[in-house]
Enzyme design. Structure first.
Site, short mmCIF file in Angstrom:
data_model
loop_
_atom_site.label_atom_id
_atom_site.label_comp_id
_atom_site.label_asym_id
_atom_site.label_seq_id
_atom_site.Cartn_x
_atom_site.Cartn_y
_atom_site.Cartn_z
N HIS A 163 0.87 -1.17 0.00
CA HIS A 163 0.00 0.00 0.00
C HIS A 163 0.91 1.23 0.00
CE1 HIS A 163 -3.69 -2.20 1.96
NE2 HIS A 163 -3.06 -2.95 1.09
N GLU A 196 -10.22 -15.54 6.02
CA GLU A 196 -11.33 -16.39 6.46
C GLU A 196 -10.90 -17.85 6.57
OE1 GLU A 196 -11.42 -14.43 3.64
OE2 GLU A 196 -12.19 -12.80 4.87
I1 8IG Z 1 -5.84 -9.16 -1.27
O1 8IG Z 1 -9.08 -13.78 0.61
C1 8IG Z 1 -7.14 -10.11 -0.12
N1 8IG Z 1 -7.74 -9.47 0.86
N2 8IG Z 1 -10.86 -11.11 3.87
N3 8IG Z 1 -9.96 -12.48 2.23
C2 8IG Z 1 -10.04 -11.28 2.85
N4 8IG Z 1 -9.34 -10.22 2.47
C3 8IG Z 1 -8.53 -10.37 1.43
C4 8IG Z 1 -8.38 -11.57 0.74
C5 8IG Z 1 -9.15 -12.68 1.17
N5 8IG Z 1 -7.49 -11.38 -0.23
#
Ligand code: 8IG
Length: 266
Positions: free
Chosen positions: A65, A187
């Site tokens: 970022h 997750e």
């Molecule tokens: I880049 O698979 C990214 N951000 N929650 N799950 C969640 N946030 C993410 C994911 C993901 N990949």
């Protein structure tokens, strides 16, 4: 932040106007994972501020970022405020900090809020590197940027008008429902199945809270995700932040060009 969040946003907007020499901006963009290069294609950067110098902002906590706030003069003479520093809910700085950029953009004059992110995909036809328009969201953070009895209608939160402009640029663009989890852990496969059953197509850790704040501020909201990985359990391979960054880098040029072309139509 103990002061009124809208006063804090006004202070930041005044700082930005002073430092950039641009009294009023038109469009704001939050560039998430994989979208950083878009700023260069949207137009000419006329001023770059470090996020940490602007009141209420802080340096990004995540690799990949960018920590700048830029003023960009677009090809057609619009002023874009490009926020490369997003505060995520999982940083624990509170929802006011999460949406400070959005409220600052509104105070800086922006009428359109473009929210981008990198996320996990639930549709196995969406390989890493696929951009997806956000048609709606499910806020699974159990938080809100709105305080008190602030009832805001979210029926048409993600502008159908701008989504159709995006499809004029690329008719192959698909759309999906984005579920914001609080994070920072990805997750479990069971949570991904839960998200799928309640109607999500994309899972991530941003955007929904910002979209709510943007709508509350009266802005037109456009959201676009980059699927950087298949969500846990959708693909047999475990997730790694490294792979997420690589997928972003590989798709960066293409999706940044896409976004610039959409911005040119606004
Ligand atoms: I880049 O698979 C990214 N951000 N929650 N799950 C969640 N946030 C993410 C994911 C993901 N990949």
């Amino acid at each position: 932040m103990n002061t009124d969040p809208f006063e804090a946003a006004r202070t930041a907007a005044d700082y930005i106007a002073n430092e950039t020499g641009v009294d009023s901006h038109d469009i704001a963009l939050v560039l998430g994972s994989g979208w950083g290069e878009a700023a260069n294609l949207i137009g000419d950067t006329t001023a770059t501020l470090s996020a940490s110098e602007v009141p209420g902002f802080s340096a990004p906590a995540v690799e990949g970022h960018v920590g700048t706030i830029r003023s960009v003069l677009t090809r057609d003479g619009k002023r874009a405020l490009v926020l490369g520093a997003r505060t995520h809910y999982y940083e624990g700085k509170g929802v006011r900090s999460v949406v400070h950029g959005v409220r600052t953009a509104a105070a800086a004059g922006c009428r359109t809020m473009v929210l981008t992110n990198g996320c996990g995909g639930l549709n196995d036809n969406w390989s890493p590197g696929t951009p997806v328009l956000i048609s709606d969201h499910i806020n699974l953070t159990a938080a809100s940027p709105l305080e008190g009895a602030t009832f805001v209608d979210l029926t048409d939160l993600y502008s159908a008008r701008i989504r159709s402009l995006a499809r004029e640029v690329d008719p192959s663009l698909e759309e999906g429902v984005y579920a914001q989890f609080a994070g920072p852990q990805y997750e479990t496969p069971a949570e991904v199945q839960y998200a799928k059953r309640i109607g999500a197509d994309l899972v991530g850790m941003s955007t929904a809270l910002e979209a709510i704040a943007a709508r509350h501020a009266g802005m037109e909201v456009f959201g676009i995700s980059l699927v950087t990985n298949l969500a846990a359990g959708i693909s047999p391979v475990p997730l790694s932040h490294h792979e997420v960054l690589e997928a972003g880098q590989a798709a960066a040029k293409r999706i940044s060009g896409l976004l610039a072309n959409i911005i040119a139509k606004l």
